[in-house]
Design a protein around this motif. Sequence first.
Motif, PDB file in Angstrom:
ATOM      1  N   ILE A  47      -5.579  -0.215   1.011  1.00 55.68           N
ATOM      2  CA  ILE A  47      -5.884   0.080  -0.381  1.00 55.68           C
ATOM      3  C   ILE A  47      -7.339   0.869  -0.717  1.00 55.68           C
ATOM      4  N   GLU A  72       0.614   4.481  -2.876  1.00 59.20           N
ATOM      5  CA  GLU A  72       0.248   5.757  -2.769  1.00 59.20           C
ATOM      6  C   GLU A  72       1.455   6.509  -3.197  1.00 59.20           C
ATOM      7  N   PRO A  96       0.642  -1.458  -0.033  1.00 59.64           N
ATOM      8  CA  PRO A  96       0.003   0.222   0.037  1.00 59.64           C
ATOM      9  C   PRO A  96       0.913   1.205  -0.068  1.00 59.64           C
TER      10      PRO A  96
END
Length: 410
Positions: free
Chosen positions: A159, A134, A130
């Motif tokens: 997520i 980002e 994750p």
Amino acid sequence: MKAIEMDQNLAINGGTKTVTKAFPWPIYDEQEVDAVAEIVRSGKWGNPDCGDQVAKFENEFAAYCGSKYAITCVNGSVSLRLALIACGVKPGDEIIVPPYTFITTASSVIECNCVPVFVDIDPDTYNISPAAIEAAITPRTKAIIPVHFGGLACDMGAIMDIANRYGLKVIEDAAHAHGAEYKGKKLGSIGHVGSFSFQSSKNLTSGEGGIVITDDDELYAMMHSLRNVGRIEGGQWYDHYNPGCNYRITQMQAVLLSNQLKRLEGQTRRRNENGLYLNQLLETVDGITPLQRDESITMHCYHIYIFKYDSAKFGGLPKDTFAEMLAAEGVPSFKGYPHPLYRQPLFQNKNFMCYAIPETADYSEVNCPVAEQACNTDAVWILQHAMLGEKEDMELFVKAILKIQAREKD
């Protein structure tokens, strides 16, 4: 596991195999044979011109996953393509994908004239990170395709939080994840769309085939249309509204899947139990580390049981050689992918043909260290049909590993 005297004569050198049992796949009996034979005798093989077995299976699978809709199609590659198009991607849009997965997770993005953006995987789970997702988001990012690799759930809470904050679609690639769960929810039912494969190695199979699931009315309508040559529900047969193709499955595949679905929950629970037991056993083996699963993983379907291999604890034996030895001992196992997806010729040579991929898309310098290490030195797979064995079989798998380790230390 009971202490067992190790046979130092490795099977790869002509010695006796540690595991002599066969693990057949697929598993079926006369109920599947009779169901398919009934369709054959009826002469009503097609979809949707006659028969209702396809709709029946779609309803069954949607209910099993806890989703509102399910749409079958010819395979799990097309299912990803249907999902991407329905999510409104445009040429040049960026789609975030992991590099440790089968090619179609990324090639389906190319087919939609979009740009795969590879981000690294978590070293403890081999699922997409994750934090890396980002960090890779740009104004051109349209969607994320998390892959529940081997049947282990991605961190869907993190997520979905990222997707909601940036206004992105999430397409779960659940090709390995039939029956697996994250916090009690079936995988595929958490994102905007879930995509599954029914290819011959999969935990639910009809030889080939795929399906998408969703709760979204608009996504359902578009994917249903794209699957059926652009027709819309309630429209006339020769009216075509969207640029779809004939991606329909047959009645024979549908009845086979309906009968196989009856077996899925019990098989998933067996794989999950064996996976937990094998974790316990392997945690005691120096140089072998099972992938981690936390309390959010309420069901793991172990399409692939993966462990990390440390060659230093096996006398410097390279991973590829270790994997060959393990397979020779009768363990249904494999060394895994030879390299991350971005190193495939498709991406290194930018062999995108007529697709509208920007010239700026360049994969020559992409490097995801965790995925590289998994491919090159660390990851070893045990295949799903082996996980349907007994506890004694899991013990024999460990015995085979210890046999190799003892031999290499001599």
